[in-house]
Every structure is written in structure tokens, then in C-alpha cells.
Scaffold this active site. Sequence first.
Site, PDB file in Angstrom:
ATOM      1  N   ARG A  79       0.741  -1.122   0.082  1.00  0.00           N
ATOM      2  CA  ARG A  79      -0.019  -0.192   0.022  1.00  0.00           C
ATOM      3  C   ARG A  79       0.878   1.336  -0.030  1.00  0.00           C
ATOM      4  O   ARG A  79       1.729   1.302   0.710  1.00  0.00           O
ATOM      5  CB  ARG A  79      -0.868  -0.065   1.241  1.00  0.00           C
ATOM      6  CG  ARG A  79      -1.722   1.215   1.267  1.00  0.00           C
ATOM      7  CD  ARG A  79      -2.480   1.500   2.534  1.00  0.00           C
ATOM      8  NE  ARG A  79      -3.125   2.569   2.575  1.00  0.00           N
ATOM      9  CZ  ARG A  79      -3.623   3.481   3.520  1.00  0.00           C
ATOM     10  NH1 ARG A  79      -3.231   2.920   4.634  1.00  0.00           N
ATOM     11  NH2 ARG A  79      -4.288   4.373   3.512  1.00  0.00           N
ATOM     12  N   HIS A 196     -16.662   6.099   2.987  1.00  0.00           N
ATOM     13  CA  HIS A 196     -15.635   5.545   3.910  1.00  0.00           C
ATOM     14  C   HIS A 196     -15.410   6.343   5.285  1.00  0.00           C
ATOM     15  O   HIS A 196     -14.982   7.185   5.267  1.00  0.00           O
ATOM     16  CB  HIS A 196     -14.423   5.359   3.183  1.00  0.00           C
ATOM     17  CG  HIS A 196     -13.285   4.620   3.756  1.00  0.00           C
ATOM     18  ND1 HIS A 196     -12.821   3.512   3.736  1.00  0.00           N
ATOM     19  CD2 HIS A 196     -12.644   5.081   4.884  1.00  0.00           C
ATOM     20  CE1 HIS A 196     -11.939   3.047   4.481  1.00  0.00           C
ATOM     21  NE2 HIS A 196     -11.619   3.980   5.387  1.00  0.00           N
ATOM     22  N   ARG A 229      -9.124  14.442  13.102  1.00  0.00           N
ATOM     23  CA  ARG A 229      -8.541  15.225  11.925  1.00  0.00           C
ATOM     24  C   ARG A 229      -9.707  16.180  11.466  1.00  0.00           C
ATOM     25  O   ARG A 229     -11.034  15.653  11.717  1.00  0.00           O
ATOM     26  CB  ARG A 229      -8.438  14.734  10.524  1.00  0.00           C
ATOM     27  CG  ARG A 229      -7.089  14.067  10.579  1.00  0.00           C
ATOM     28  CD  ARG A 229      -6.846  13.467   9.282  1.00  0.00           C
ATOM     29  NE  ARG A 229      -6.604  11.855   9.522  1.00  0.00           N
ATOM     30  CZ  ARG A 229      -6.581  10.947   8.671  1.00  0.00           C
ATOM     31  NH1 ARG A 229      -6.718  11.375   7.204  1.00  0.00           N
ATOM     32  NH2 ARG A 229      -6.220   9.727   8.905  1.00  0.00           N
ATOM     33  N   GLU A 377      -9.426  -3.506   2.450  1.00  0.00           N
ATOM     34  CA  GLU A 377      -8.208  -2.948   1.534  1.00  0.00           C
ATOM     35  C   GLU A 377      -7.211  -3.869   1.305  1.00  0.00           C
ATOM     36  O   GLU A 377      -6.643  -3.851   0.145  1.00  0.00           O
ATOM     37  CB  GLU A 377      -7.879  -1.798   2.324  1.00  0.00           C
ATOM     38  CG  GLU A 377      -8.864  -0.742   2.113  1.00  0.00           C
ATOM     39  CD  GLU A 377      -8.547   0.435   3.204  1.00  0.00           C
ATOM     40  OE1 GLU A 377      -8.748   0.074   4.637  1.00  0.00           O
ATOM     41  OE2 GLU A 377      -8.189   1.808   2.975  1.00  0.00           O
TER      42      GLU A 377
HETATM   43  P1  ADP Z   1      -9.154   3.047  10.364  1.00  0.00           P
HETATM   44  O1  ADP Z   1      -9.595   3.871   9.712  1.00  0.00           O
HETATM   45  O2  ADP Z   1      -8.437   3.125  11.626  1.00  0.00           O
HETATM   46  O3  ADP Z   1      -8.961   1.488   9.646  1.00  0.00           O
HETATM   47  P2  ADP Z   1     -11.704   1.615  11.177  1.00  0.00           P
HETATM   48  O4  ADP Z   1     -12.344   1.496   9.912  1.00  0.00           O
HETATM   49  O5  ADP Z   1     -11.429   0.235  12.099  1.00  0.00           O
HETATM   50  O6  ADP Z   1     -10.686   2.927  11.138  1.00  0.00           O
HETATM   51  O7  ADP Z   1     -13.065   2.628  12.035  1.00  0.00           O
HETATM   52  C1  ADP Z   1     -12.526   2.821  13.211  1.00  0.00           C
HETATM   53  C2  ADP Z   1     -13.897   3.595  13.794  1.00  0.00           C
HETATM   54  O8  ADP Z   1     -15.050   2.893  13.768  1.00  0.00           O
HETATM   55  C3  ADP Z   1     -13.881   4.279  15.267  1.00  0.00           C
HETATM   56  O9  ADP Z   1     -14.130   5.443  15.425  1.00  0.00           O
HETATM   57  C4  ADP Z   1     -14.654   3.349  16.043  1.00  0.00           C
HETATM   58  O10 ADP Z   1     -15.561   3.770  17.088  1.00  0.00           O
HETATM   59  C5  ADP Z   1     -15.850   3.197  15.167  1.00  0.00           C
HETATM   60  N1  ADP Z   1     -16.541   1.885  15.226  1.00  0.00           N
HETATM   61  C6  ADP Z   1     -16.250   0.482  15.171  1.00  0.00           C
HETATM   62  N2  ADP Z   1     -17.434  -0.204  15.732  1.00  0.00           N
HETATM   63  C7  ADP Z   1     -18.193   0.576  15.828  1.00  0.00           C
HETATM   64  C8  ADP Z   1     -19.783   0.308  16.439  1.00  0.00           C
HETATM   65  N3  ADP Z   1     -20.363  -0.946  16.546  1.00  0.00           N
HETATM   66  N4  ADP Z   1     -20.512   1.487  16.790  1.00  0.00           N
HETATM   67  C9  ADP Z   1     -19.820   2.686  16.535  1.00  0.00           C
HETATM   68  N5  ADP Z   1     -18.720   3.003  15.945  1.00  0.00           N
HETATM   69  C10 ADP Z   1     -17.869   1.887  15.619  1.00  0.00           C
END
Ligand code: ADP
Length: 604
Positions: A79, A196, A229, A377
Site C-alpha cells: 500500500r 468510507h 482530523r 483494503e
Molecule cells: P481505520 O481508519 O483506523 O481503519 P476503522 O475503519 O477501523 O478505522 O474505524 C474505526 C472507527 O469505527 C472508530 O471510530 C470506531 O469507534 C468506529 N466503530 C467501530 N465499531 C463501531 C460500532 N459498533 N459502533 C460505532 N462505531 C464503531
Amino acid sequence: MDVLVVNCGSSSLKLDLLDAESGARRVSARAERLGTPEARLRIGEEVVSMGGADHARALETALPKLMTSTAGVRAVGHRVVHGGEDFTRPVRVDDAVVEAIDTLSSLAPLHNPANLAGIRAARALLPDAVHVAVFDTAFHGTLPSRARAYALPWALSQKHGLRRYGFHGPSHQWVARRAADFLDEDLRDLRVITCHLGNGASVTAIEYGRSVETSMGMTPLEGLVMGTRSGDVDPGVLLELMRREGLDAAGLDTLLNRSSGLAGLSGRGNDLRDIESGAAEGDERCRLALQVFTHRLRKYIGAYAAVMGGVDVIVFTAGIGENSALIRHRVAQRLDFLGARLDEEANREARVSKDAPVAAVSLPHSRTRILIAATDEAHAIARATARLAESRDAVETDLQIPIAISARHIHLTTEAVEALFGVGHQLTPHKPLSQPGQFACEEKLDIVGPKRTLSGVRVLGPVRPKCQVEVSRTDEFALGIDAPVRNSGDVANSPGVTLVGPAGKLTLTEGLICARRHIHMTPADATRFGVADRDVVEVAVDSEGRDLIFGDVLVRVKSTYALEMHVDTDEANAAEIRRGQAGALAGTGRVARLRRRRTDYDRG
Ligand code: ADP
């Protein structure tokens, strides 16, 4: 094919060995806090402390442990966050590519150096494997210039490469593709808005398979509210903060990238689950954080529907998009005017997983479908890598394709012919065109735009089921109408224009397009070239001894077609191709060759 996917963040490393087709993980490793005394590596249940380790050392430690589970890896996908202007698709990594990514580090100082560290270490450890770089920015290579440009002084933008690039490309493309598969439709027939929403968040407008707008810009800071951010901020605020708080570049960087967003608004950190709990308990700042987050996304969705002249599918993905029914509810509750109607119960119940990656959460009669799709991804990167490693983008490059220049012209319906030239009028062939059955007519018309009139534009026969007026970019500006680049025949939602003929005037409600460059060929040609109908290919024209590349050329296959590439007058001028003979469609005596086919990855 098994592919090792290497994803190096600024202080983290993710390694996944997976089957490129199914996405099934063979084994994974995660390293965190690299470059600090707390650095550690986790492989399955095993956790290794490796104080002070950098990316290279983490890879050196992890790879032999991963490799024991397989016979060896022939392909490695990396990546890479920023591909700049040069990389608009995945590429095989060689020394020149490494150097080019290095040069792009100034555009992504936090990310590209880490990505490069991974590439260098993995190439040294696995010298016999094919290494492929997959760029976050590549999918947005199709952004039109109006969506790319910042309204800053042109010379300054040129000097520093200031423009909008967009990020999260593999994810946006992946979920759009999954959504189309789920709906049993072709992505090339849909207008999709993909949201996303993870720690980083961005939204993209995908018009018939191509990214045409996205919320992140030159860096992954523009746009939506994110975990830490800020997303969009009035740039004037930054000037005020520099004056009032004495902040310099480093101070602003920390403020905007690390202390803002959901965390800054709520004061409860960046995890949306905590903020949702806080809001439920009555915390006003948490409530505000949720409101700002969803308001901004809704604003973008409305804007992107306007950009595409409508939207067929809205997709939610990543941690928040896949899991937060509340966020989806708040975003979608005011989208009825777009025809997007959320099924509240389905929204509450919906779950996606690797086995069932897409779920519908709109009401059955909702004109715009709302879906949740699980992003992956690493799987997207693995697929792209396997395609290049197996040379599935290869095409026949020796066969020559004649080039013709298509000047502005008009296709008419029988009714339009009668309205413009008189009742009972039949088009009079002037001379045949290279495509069998097609002919340039004696008849000519004036195209009247709000700004100027293009006089004496040739009509082409025979009559068609829909009127279509094909002009170049230059013509479009002369007319004063913003015409979309479209495949011939695809006039839905295009602007109208007025035609004036000897017997009358006709105002079309739609039909003005800039025709997308394309190649006509027979099924036999397609087989020889190794392409299929509606494929998008890259074509090299030998222009004064140097190859000039046309990207984004549509392949059109029909048994009645003759092999020929059509470019418009602007494109011909750019390539210094001169017209052979006068006429609406003039052969040039020049030839082109296919250079590559878009892989499925490119197609979305
Ligand atoms: P990254 O960009 O680090 O890959 P992710 O796609 O894992 O991030 O998303 C992380 C976000 O998703 C965090 O803000 C987390 O709180 C939120 N999240 C994960 N599970 C839940 C849920 N069940 N309800 C609400 N928010 C969630």
C-alpha cells in the site's frame, strides 16, 4: 494466488498473507509503536517486544515467521498512500518506481517514507517475488480538472503540485464494486456515492465507474470530520490561529491532524462508540460532535448527487459506516428528496461480514438504494497485485489501429429531421464514413449556445432513436454550455441545446456531449487484442518519434464495426495528429497501438 500485503503506517505495520481470489487470510501480523521503546509485534497469539524497532526490523522479524506457513510468496502488494500525478494505477515495483515514490514523499511526508521503508525491506527479503505498489490516490486519477484544482495562483500550484488527489481509493473502489455485484448491475451503469467512515473518512462520487469527486484533497485532511482530523476548515481560521496562538506549521499540523475532529469536538477521544454513549447520557459536546459529523456528510452527499446529476446507490463502509446504525440514520434521514429512503428497521439490524459483505438498508421502493458494504483494503490490494503478477493487464501491442478524427457533428431522430428540414425530408448522403452503414450528410445545422453559435455543423446518418450533438471541449466553451464526457449514445442527464435548420428551430432537452475517445472493433479484433466490449484501454500514438499515451479509451465491439480509434479535434491537436481529408470523420493515415488494458482492479 497467495499474496503478501504490506501496509506500513507512520508507526505501524500490517502484514497479511491471503488468497487473492477469496480474500481468505493464511496468516497476519501487526506491529505497533514502531520507532519507540514500546514497539511490539503480534503474530496470532504470539507477542514480541522489540523496543526501538523500525519498519525494516519488524519486517525482518515477522516474515520468516509468516513464511513457515506457506511454500513461499511470489507476489507482494504494497500500500502506498501518495501516487502523485504519475501513478494512476497499480504498478510493478522496480528501482525507478522506488525513486519516484521517494520523490513524492514531499506530498505525503507522514506516509510515503513509511511505505517506502516497507517496500525496500520486503524487496531485500523477497528478491524473487513480484512487488506491486497500489496507491491510495490512483482511483481518483479520473477526477476532472474542475474537481482537482484549488483556486490558488496557477504558477504556485504548478511549482508545488498543489491539487486535489483524493485517498482511500482501494476502499471506495472495492465497496462500489461489491455494491454493484450485490445489485446485479454493472458499475459502469451506476452513479454511486461511497462513504468510507473509519478513523480517516472520505466520500467519493463514482460516476459510471470513475471517481469524479472526492472529499480528501492534496492531503488526507480535507473534507469530512474524522477521528482526530478536522476536515474542512475556513483557511482564514488558520491565519487567525497563527496570529493569536503563535502557531507555526508543526503546531497547526498537530492541531488539525491529531487534536481535532470527533476527539476535539467531544473531548472524549476519537472512538465513536464512546461519543455515542456520551451523547446518549446527555453530554452536549458529544451530541455536537455527532451532529457536525453527520451534517457534513449529508452536505457532501447532496453536493455529489448534484455533481453527478443524481445518485443510484449510496454505500456506507469502514468501522463507522459498517457498524453505526445511528450515524447512518442521522445521515440518511433527510435524503428523501434524492429518492433515498432508509428502512429504519433494516438499518438497525444490518450486519456485514466477510461472508455476507453487503446489506441493503433502504426501503424496497427507494429509488436510490442505500447499502452497507464491508471494506477490505488488503483484499483489494491483493487482487490488484495478483492481476499484475499474472500479467492479466497484457494486450496485443503489435497490431496497428488506424486513427480518425471526429469533428463536431450531429445525430438526429426522424422527428428532428422533419422539424429542422421540413416534413417528409430524408437525409441526403454526402459520403460514406469508415463505419459501415454510417454516412456524412449534405445537411448542416447551426448549434446555438447561450454564448455563441457554431455554424454549418454536419449531420451524420442514418437517423437514430435519440438526438446527440457531439462537440469538443473547445466547442463547449465557445457555446457556453458545460457538456459531460460521455460514451456515444449515453445522453441521459446531459444538457440540451438549440439546433437551427432551414425549416425550423429545435431545442433539445438533452443530448450535448463531448464524446469519449473510443476504438471500434469487431469481435474477432477484440479476441486478437485480448480485450472485451466496454473495456477501457491505454493507447500509444507514435507522435513525431515519441509515444503519446491516450489513457481512458473505451473499447466498442460489434460485428459491423471497422477497426478504428476516434479522437476529437482537441485531442488530435494535442497529439499533433493532422486530419487527412475534410469531413465529419476523417482518417488521418496515422496509427496507434494498444499499450495496456485496464485490469478488473481499475474498472472498480
Ligand atoms: P481505520 O481508519 O483506523 O481503519 P476503522 O475503519 O477501523 O478505522 O474505524 C474505526 C472507527 O469505527 C472508530 O471510530 C470506531 O469507534 C468506529 N466503530 C467501530 N465499531 C463501531 C460500532 N459498533 N459502533 C460505532 N462505531 C464503531
